[in-house]
Write a protein that holds these residues in place. Structure first.
Motif, mmCIF file in Angstrom:
data_model
loop_
_atom_site.group_PDB
_atom_site.id
_atom_site.type_symbol
_atom_site.label_atom_id
_atom_site.label_comp_id
_atom_site.label_asym_id
_atom_site.label_seq_id
_atom_site.Cartn_x
_atom_site.Cartn_y
_atom_site.Cartn_z
ATOM 1 N N LEU A 45 -5.037 -21.552 6.952
ATOM 2 C CA LEU A 45 -5.216 -20.480 7.931
ATOM 3 C C LEU A 45 -4.638 -20.886 9.283
ATOM 4 O O LEU A 45 -3.972 -20.082 9.948
ATOM 5 C CB LEU A 45 -6.693 -20.130 8.062
ATOM 6 N N ALA A 46 -4.914 -22.111 9.711
ATOM 7 C CA ALA A 46 -4.382 -22.581 10.996
ATOM 8 C C ALA A 46 -2.860 -22.530 11.006
ATOM 9 O O ALA A 46 -2.239 -22.151 12.004
ATOM 10 C CB ALA A 46 -4.870 -24.006 11.277
ATOM 11 N N LEU A 47 -2.239 -22.910 9.881
ATOM 12 C CA LEU A 47 -0.787 -22.874 9.783
ATOM 13 C C LEU A 47 -0.275 -21.431 9.793
ATOM 14 O O LEU A 47 0.726 -21.117 10.452
ATOM 15 C CB LEU A 47 -0.337 -23.593 8.518
ATOM 16 N N ALA A 48 -0.978 -20.542 9.077
ATOM 17 C CA ALA A 48 -0.578 -19.133 9.049
ATOM 18 C C ALA A 48 -0.644 -18.520 10.448
ATOM 19 O O ALA A 48 0.236 -17.751 10.849
ATOM 20 C CB ALA A 48 -1.470 -18.360 8.083
ATOM 21 N N ILE A 49 -1.693 -18.853 11.206
ATOM 22 C CA ILE A 49 -1.829 -18.353 12.574
ATOM 23 C C ILE A 49 -0.701 -18.887 13.449
ATOM 24 O O ILE A 49 -0.082 -18.146 14.228
ATOM 25 C CB ILE A 49 -3.201 -18.750 13.153
ATOM 26 N N ILE A 214 6.724 -32.991 2.484
ATOM 27 C CA ILE A 214 5.351 -33.247 2.054
ATOM 28 C C ILE A 214 4.591 -33.893 3.202
ATOM 29 O O ILE A 214 5.075 -34.855 3.813
ATOM 30 C CB ILE A 214 5.301 -34.131 0.786
ATOM 31 N N CYS A 215 3.426 -33.356 3.499
ATOM 32 C CA CYS A 215 2.596 -33.866 4.589
ATOM 33 C C CYS A 215 1.425 -34.672 4.024
ATOM 34 O O CYS A 215 0.893 -34.341 2.956
ATOM 35 C CB CYS A 215 2.069 -32.715 5.444
ATOM 36 N N PHE A 216 1.015 -35.714 4.753
ATOM 37 C CA PHE A 216 -0.076 -36.591 4.334
ATOM 38 C C PHE A 216 -1.154 -36.625 5.420
ATOM 39 O O PHE A 216 -1.233 -37.583 6.196
ATOM 40 C CB PHE A 216 0.453 -37.995 4.065
ATOM 41 N N PRO A 217 -1.993 -35.594 5.502
ATOM 42 C CA PRO A 217 -3.030 -35.565 6.541
ATOM 43 C C PRO A 217 -4.115 -36.605 6.288
ATOM 44 O O PRO A 217 -4.378 -36.994 5.150
ATOM 45 C CB PRO A 217 -3.616 -34.150 6.429
ATOM 46 N N CYS A 218 -4.755 -37.029 7.372
ATOM 47 C CA CYS A 218 -5.967 -37.837 7.266
ATOM 48 C C CYS A 218 -7.156 -36.876 7.211
ATOM 49 O O CYS A 218 -6.992 -35.723 6.833
ATOM 50 C CB CYS A 218 -6.053 -38.792 8.451
ATOM 51 N N THR A 219 -8.328 -37.305 7.595
ATOM 52 C CA THR A 219 -9.516 -36.452 7.561
ATOM 53 C C THR A 219 -9.295 -35.185 8.387
ATOM 54 O O THR A 219 -8.804 -35.249 9.521
ATOM 55 C CB THR A 219 -10.726 -37.212 8.118
ATOM 56 N N ILE A 220 -9.646 -34.039 7.800
ATOM 57 C CA ILE A 220 -9.518 -32.764 8.500
ATOM 58 C C ILE A 220 -10.913 -32.154 8.620
ATOM 59 O O ILE A 220 -11.608 -31.972 7.615
ATOM 60 C CB ILE A 220 -8.600 -31.787 7.740
ATOM 61 N N PHE A 221 -11.316 -31.832 9.827
ATOM 62 C CA PHE A 221 -12.647 -31.272 10.054
ATOM 63 C C PHE A 221 -12.650 -29.773 9.769
ATOM 64 O O PHE A 221 -12.265 -28.959 10.601
ATOM 65 C CB PHE A 221 -13.099 -31.548 11.494
ATOM 66 N N THR A 222 -13.086 -29.416 8.567
ATOM 67 C CA THR A 222 -13.165 -28.023 8.130
ATOM 68 C C THR A 222 -14.541 -27.787 7.508
ATOM 69 O O THR A 222 -15.261 -28.736 7.188
ATOM 70 C CB THR A 222 -12.084 -27.729 7.068
ATOM 71 N N PRO A 223 -14.919 -26.515 7.293
ATOM 72 C CA PRO A 223 -16.182 -26.242 6.600
ATOM 73 C C PRO A 223 -16.238 -26.878 5.217
ATOM 74 O O PRO A 223 -17.298 -27.343 4.790
ATOM 75 C CB PRO A 223 -16.196 -24.712 6.523
ATOM 76 N N SER A 224 -15.103 -26.927 4.515
ATOM 77 C CA SER A 224 -15.097 -27.544 3.184
ATOM 78 C C SER A 224 -15.325 -29.053 3.281
ATOM 79 O O SER A 224 -15.890 -29.661 2.362
ATOM 80 C CB SER A 224 -13.771 -27.261 2.468
ATOM 81 N N TYR A 225 -14.923 -29.655 4.393
ATOM 82 C CA TYR A 225 -15.164 -31.083 4.587
ATOM 83 C C TYR A 225 -16.661 -31.352 4.756
ATOM 84 O O TYR A 225 -17.190 -32.341 4.242
ATOM 85 C CB TYR A 225 -14.399 -31.576 5.810
ATOM 86 N N THR A 250 -4.494 -29.151 14.627
ATOM 87 C CA THR A 250 -3.670 -30.338 14.850
ATOM 88 C C THR A 250 -2.803 -30.632 13.637
ATOM 89 O O THR A 250 -1.613 -30.950 13.756
ATOM 90 C CB THR A 250 -4.564 -31.559 15.149
ATOM 91 N N VAL A 251 -3.397 -30.512 12.454
ATOM 92 C CA VAL A 251 -2.645 -30.756 11.222
ATOM 93 C C VAL A 251 -1.539 -29.722 11.044
ATOM 94 O O VAL A 251 -0.403 -30.053 10.704
ATOM 95 C CB VAL A 251 -3.585 -30.742 10.003
ATOM 96 N N ILE A 255 2.436 -30.372 10.671
ATOM 97 C CA ILE A 255 3.255 -29.920 9.543
ATOM 98 C C ILE A 255 4.482 -29.167 10.039
ATOM 99 O O ILE A 255 5.616 -29.447 9.628
ATOM 100 C CB ILE A 255 2.424 -29.021 8.602
ATOM 101 N N LEU A 256 4.251 -28.197 10.924
ATOM 102 C CA LEU A 256 5.368 -27.389 11.417
ATOM 103 C C LEU A 256 6.377 -28.246 12.171
ATOM 104 O O LEU A 256 7.595 -28.098 11.991
ATOM 105 C CB LEU A 256 4.853 -26.262 12.316
ATOM 106 N N ARG A 257 5.881 -29.158 12.989
ATOM 107 C CA ARG A 257 6.777 -30.035 13.746
ATOM 108 C C ARG A 257 7.625 -30.883 12.808
ATOM 109 O O ARG A 257 8.837 -31.055 13.016
ATOM 110 C CB ARG A 257 5.948 -30.912 14.679
ATOM 111 N N GLY A 258 7.001 -31.408 11.737
ATOM 112 C CA GLY A 258 7.743 -32.220 10.780
ATOM 113 C C GLY A 258 8.793 -31.416 10.039
ATOM 114 O O GLY A 258 9.912 -31.892 9.816
#
Length: 337
Positions: A45-49, A214-225, A250-251, A255-258
């Motif tokens: 969702l953050a990426l779509a926004i 391909i992106c390799f995120p670390c911990t992402i603070f989301t409701p699913s987390y 931030t993630v 992604i977009l920047r990469g």
């Protein structure tokens, strides 16, 4: 001779780095059709926004219709022009038929044309001890991680190649696709598999002018987390207690920047850069010189970090035995031997 070779390598890397900085055309998502799986929440969702704010046409795909409609409303709030096409589609993408149907539905609003960029953010983590898994849970783990992205990549690749269209396929793995620790046996194998697929496609898609990232995120603070932590083994939580983590925004920005910079392996923070440079093998480098520095840091620091992880695991042996005994997993007769 060795010194000359090293100096030559540094000079070449600097030349490549500067040429990429000044001569590579930065990808612009404006007016591009961006297709985002897992787009109803979290990083998707953050990426779509973010893509919507950049003026892209955005299609989001997820299972839950209610969350999709709420997400679509969020996209509408940041619409940049009246002509932007913003759509939401409810499909399960962990099968080939579902992933293909979802992509076909999204393409209809664009005259059947393939998306310009396919962002594969669908995924879920269900941690637990390996000995407490069964066939169903291990297969579910692969469905939630690997197949949720692999089938969408397959559908997108077929669509683009048939139409002779160029575009981008962007996977989202995890730092747990570079390494793994206790508690992630249902999750990490799928993230490693995504990396394997991306490595293969980065080579194969050159035949068609299709870019792979391909992106390799670390911990992402989301409701699913938060939900994940409720079932996560205590020892895993202990190991991760110092993790700083990132927001989905931030993630998404990373992604977009990469992608805009044309990077294959995308990492966006110090820890990710160290793991990437230490484990990327023959994958294209982001910067030969800077990655050499990150790799040296990893060569020194990562074994030390691993020793602390192993020490933490060993300290939980007794507690874990008590846990297994409490669940009835252990053979009572074995304690008498």
């Amino acid at each position: 001779m060795l010194g000359t070779t090293v100096c030559l390598a540094i000079v070449i890397s600097l030349i490549i780095g500067f040429s990429q900085m000044f001569f590579r055309k930065k990808w612009d998502p404006r007016s591009q059709h961006c297709y985002v799986t897992g787009g109803s929440s979290g990083t998707g969702l953050a990426l779509a926004i973010l893509l919507t704010k950049k003026g892209a046409d955005v299609s989001i795909v997820a299972r839950n219709e209610e969350r999709l409609q709420k997400a679509l409303a969020e996209l509408e709030k940041v619409r940049q022009t009246p002509n932007q096409i913003l759509k939401a589609y409810s499909f399960s993408v962990d099968t080939e038929s579902g992933a293909t149907a979802a992509l076909d539905a999204a393409c209809e609003a664009h005259g059947g044309q393939s998306p310009d960029a396919t962002f594969l953010c669908a995924g879920k983590s269900t941690p637990g001890y390996f000995v407490e898994q069964d066939e169903a849970s291990l297969r579910q783990g692969m469905d939630e991680t690997y197949w949720a992205q692999a089938f969408s990549a397959l559908a997108a690749a077929k669509h683009m190649v048939r139409q002779r269209s160029k575009g981008k396929i962007v996977f989202v793995s995890s730092v747990l696709g570079y390494m793994s620790i206790i508690g992630y046996s249902p999750y990490s194998p799928g993230k490693f598999a995504i990396r394997g697929l991306a490595e293969t496609l980065q080579s194969e898609m050159m035949l068609y002018g299709i870019d792979v990232h391909i992106c390799f995120p670390c911990t992402i603070f989301t409701p699913s987390y938060v939900e994940e932590n409720r079932i996560k083994p205590k020892v895993t939580l202990k190991i991760e207690e110092t993790d700083s983590g990132d927001t989905p925004e931030t993630v998404a920005a990373g992604i977009l920047r990469g992608v805009q910079k044309g990077r294959f392996h995308i990492t966006y923070n110090f820890l990710g850069d160290v793991f990437r440079a230490s484990t990327c093998g023959s994958s294209p480098r982001n910067s030969y010189f800077i990655d050499l520095v990150y790799g040296l840091i990893g060569y020194i620091a990562l074994p030390i970090w691993r020793l602390t992880v192993d020490s933490t695991v060993r300290s939980f042996r007794q507690e874990h035995q008590e846990h297994l005994a409490g669940t009835g997993f252990l053979d009572p007769a074995a304690a008498k031997k």
